[in-house]
Design an enzyme around this catalytic site. Structure first.
Site, short mmCIF file in Angstrom:
data_model
loop_
_atom_site.label_atom_id
_atom_site.label_comp_id
_atom_site.label_asym_id
_atom_site.label_seq_id
_atom_site.Cartn_x
_atom_site.Cartn_y
_atom_site.Cartn_z
N GLU A 1 40.23 -0.90 100.58
CA GLU A 1 39.17 -1.51 101.31
C GLU A 1 39.69 -1.93 102.80
O GLU A 1 39.73 -3.05 103.14
CB GLU A 1 39.06 -2.91 100.46
CG GLU A 1 38.45 -2.97 99.27
CD GLU A 1 38.68 -3.99 98.42
OE1 GLU A 1 37.96 -4.32 97.26
OE2 GLU A 1 39.47 -4.98 98.65
N CYS B 1 36.08 -26.47 125.85
CA CYS B 1 36.87 -27.75 126.08
C CYS B 1 37.97 -28.09 125.20
O CYS B 1 38.03 -28.83 124.28
CB CYS B 1 35.70 -28.94 126.04
SG CYS B 1 34.76 -28.85 127.53
N GLU B 2 39.03 -27.21 125.29
CA GLU B 2 40.05 -27.14 124.64
C GLU B 2 41.26 -26.38 125.34
O GLU B 2 41.10 -25.20 125.59
CB GLU B 2 39.90 -26.56 123.26
CG GLU B 2 40.99 -26.55 122.43
CD GLU B 2 40.84 -26.59 120.77
OE1 GLU B 2 39.81 -26.95 120.51
OE2 GLU B 2 41.71 -26.00 120.26
N TYR C 1 36.79 -9.46 113.06
CA TYR C 1 37.07 -10.43 112.59
C TYR C 1 36.81 -11.32 114.15
O TYR C 1 37.48 -12.30 114.30
CB TYR C 1 38.50 -10.64 112.17
CG TYR C 1 38.83 -10.14 111.05
CD1 TYR C 1 38.11 -10.53 109.79
CD2 TYR C 1 39.65 -8.99 110.83
CE1 TYR C 1 38.27 -10.03 108.49
CE2 TYR C 1 39.48 -8.35 109.66
CZ TYR C 1 39.09 -8.83 108.45
OH TYR C 1 39.03 -8.23 106.95
N1 LLP Z 1 40.14 -6.71 100.67
C1 LLP Z 1 40.23 -8.00 100.59
C2 LLP Z 1 40.31 -8.36 99.20
C3 LLP Z 1 40.28 -8.75 101.66
O1 LLP Z 1 40.51 -10.15 101.40
C4 LLP Z 1 40.51 -8.35 102.81
C5 LLP Z 1 40.55 -9.16 104.00
C6 LLP Z 1 40.18 -7.02 103.12
C7 LLP Z 1 39.93 -6.31 102.00
C8 LLP Z 1 40.10 -6.18 104.43
O2 LLP Z 1 41.27 -6.35 104.95
P1 LLP Z 1 41.73 -5.70 106.52
O3 LLP Z 1 41.56 -4.13 106.15
O4 LLP Z 1 40.48 -5.88 107.48
O5 LLP Z 1 42.93 -6.16 106.90
N2 LLP Z 1 40.62 -13.18 109.59
C9 LLP Z 1 41.77 -12.49 109.50
C10 LLP Z 1 41.63 -11.58 108.59
C11 LLP Z 1 41.49 -12.21 107.22
C12 LLP Z 1 41.21 -11.17 106.35
C13 LLP Z 1 40.79 -11.51 104.86
N3 LLP Z 1 40.89 -10.60 103.97
C14 LLP Z 1 42.08 -11.72 110.84
O6 LLP Z 1 41.28 -12.09 111.95
O7 LLP Z 1 43.06 -11.19 111.00
#
Ligand code: LLP
Length: 465
Positions: A322, A393-394, A423
């Site tokens: 994923e 404002c931070e 993200y």
């Molecule tokens: N599969 C599941 C079950 C997940 O929870 C996630 C990410 C992914 C796949 C995809 O992960 P990726 O390949 O995109 O790293 N907001 C954070 C990242 C949170 C990820 C949450 N889950 C950031 O900006 O780094």
């Protein structure tokens, strides 16, 4: 404002203040292909303006305003295709929609043969409204609501990933009441400490996702799920975290998941047909990062699972992954206009842009590192140590903590922060009632808004008085 109208600020000081920088690149005009989308180039015939998808950034800023996320469609499609091709027909690639989801993106993914992972009713609605076949959608989340589960089952999603004991019963009950048998995977935590930021590590046991393998909880979850008529248990899911470069975490995870498959076979006489190893593969945010190519990752993961299954005398299950960030992250940059420049003697120069933590919270939240470049022209001025900050404002409103920019940078210049495809828009906010930027897709000399800029009318429409 003319370029000479502001003080140039401290040059690259002999003694640098504390920070994470490794020194200025030899030539600040160079754009490292590791961090920029594939069609990004600097046009030396046109005063060094940067182009993407065949359009220069000044034209993009005039047409669409700043700040804006600029997404290279060809790059997105190529990365999606590279993952699909690398894993072949015996595996599935689910793009993680949480990284960035829009209807255009859903259509591209569909055309490129990828599946989709969604984790809320909103993501599910976006996917379905753009024509992603429901059986190619996986539905995730640690607290899916009854109405979300009902909609997902009614739509016929290909799998729901179960995350708790309550959910096992809840999904089974809803499926049965709809006269369906829902394919499900069970998400487990394998007890791996992924080497990444605490908030994006998800396989150690002390956290909210998954059912721990430790203490036999995962085995008990499978035991219960197998007894329920509303569920068809198709596999085990493990996601160890995000922005990971080291494959050893996946190796340990695969080993433990296969161990559970073996226990399930021994106890129930059932060989579950699927294993999902999640996403989390790292990308280059700065030139210091060295991500792996999809074909290397596919080879490594397939070898690990096959080897583990051979030694457990199990049929190798169908593998799925994923990736979110690894597909969309590098395909976009955020285009900002410089508003003010504040040199602080002996420290650094603060460069304020027209966005900030509302369009990129990652620096404030995870200490994420980014790079930045002047893109509206070339400059051979001395590098200056800069901190790119937003308009909120931070004081924690930092986009790029430590970066070198040309010392003649001036208000009105356009600068861009690469690798913001994942993200950033999806975690954008309205803090200070700042309007969320558009996402502009570029391809073959054309630009197209795929998510429009928020307006004050949008804000006021929600505020019912
Ligand atoms: N599969 C599941 C079950 C997940 O929870 C996630 C990410 C992914 C796949 C995809 O992960 P990726 O390949 O995109 O790293 N907001 C954070 C990242 C949170 C990820 C949450 N889950 C950031 O900006 O780094």
């Amino acid at each position: 404002m003319s370029r000479s109208a502001h003080p140039a600020g401290p040059r690259h000081a002999d003694v640098l203040p504390e920070g994470h920088y490794s020194g200025p690149a030899a030539d600040l005009n160079e754009l490292d292909p590791k961090v920029w989308a594939q069609t990004v180039t600097r046009d030396d015939d046109a005063n060094g303006v940067v182009t993407v998808g065949g359009i220069d950034v000044k034209t993009l800023a005039e047409r669409h305003g700043t700040p804006a996320y600029v997404l290279d469609e060809d790059d997105f499609r190529q990365r999606a295709r590279a993952w699909r091709t690398a894993f072949g027909h015996d595996a599935d690639v689910f793009y993680a929609g949480k990284a960035f989801l829009s209807r255009a993106v859903v259509r591209w993914l569909h055309e490129e043969g990828l599946n989709l992972d969604v984790c809320s009713g909103g993501e599910l609605a976006t996917a379905l409204s753009a024509g992603m076949p429901a059986d190619r959608i996986a539905f995730h989340g640690n607290n899916k609501s009854v109405s979300e589960i009902t909609r997902a089952i009614e739509a016929g999603v290909g799998r729901i990933v179960l995350d708790s004991f309550q959910e096992i019963v809840r999904v089974a009950h809803i499926a049965q009441s709809l006269g369906k048998r829902q394919p499900v995977q069970i998400r487990i935590t394998v007890g791996v400490e992924a080497h990444t930021h605490e908030f994006i590590a998800t396989a150690h046991e002390d956290q909210k996702f998954g059912i721990p393998l430790a203490g036999g909880q995962a085995a008990e979850a499978v035991r219960r799920a197998l007894q329920l008529d509303g569920l068809e248990v198709i596999g085990i899911h493990s996601h160890i975290g995000s922005q990971i470069f080291d494959m050893s975490g996946f190796e340990v995870a695969a080993h433990r998941v296969v161990g559970l498959l073996k226990d399930i076979r021994d106890e129930h006489g059932v060989e579950l047909p699927e294993i999902d190893l999640g996403g989390g593969l790292g990308i280059a945010y700065t030139s210091d990062d060295d991500p792996r190519e999809p074909h290397e990752i596919a080879k490594a993961l397939t070898e690990i699972v096959t080897r583990e299954c051979d030694s457990a005398k199990l049929r190798t299950p169908r593998i799925s992954v994923e990736p979110g960030r690894a597909i969309v992250g590098p395909t976009a940059f955020t285009l900002y206009e410089v508003g003010t420049i504040k040199p602080l003697d002996g420290l650094r120069t603060y460069v304020s842009v027209d966005g900030g933590m509302s369009d990129n919270i990652r620096t404030a939240l995870y200490d994420a590192e980014y790079s930045v470049a002047l893109v509206s022209r070339r400059s051979d001025a001395e590098p200056m140590l800069a901190r790119v900050v937003g308009k909120h404002c931070e004081s924690g409103d930092i986009v790029v903590k430590d970066a070198f920019l040309p010392g003649d940078l001036a208000p009105g210049d356009l600068i861009a922060v690469p690798a913001t495809g994942a993200y950033c828009r999806s975690m954008a906010s309205n803090y200070n009632h700042v309007l969320r930027p558009p996402v502009v897709a570029v391809k073959d000399g054309e630009s197209r808004v795929i998510v429009r800029r928020e307006t004050e009318e949008d804000l006021l429409r929600l505020d019912v008085g």
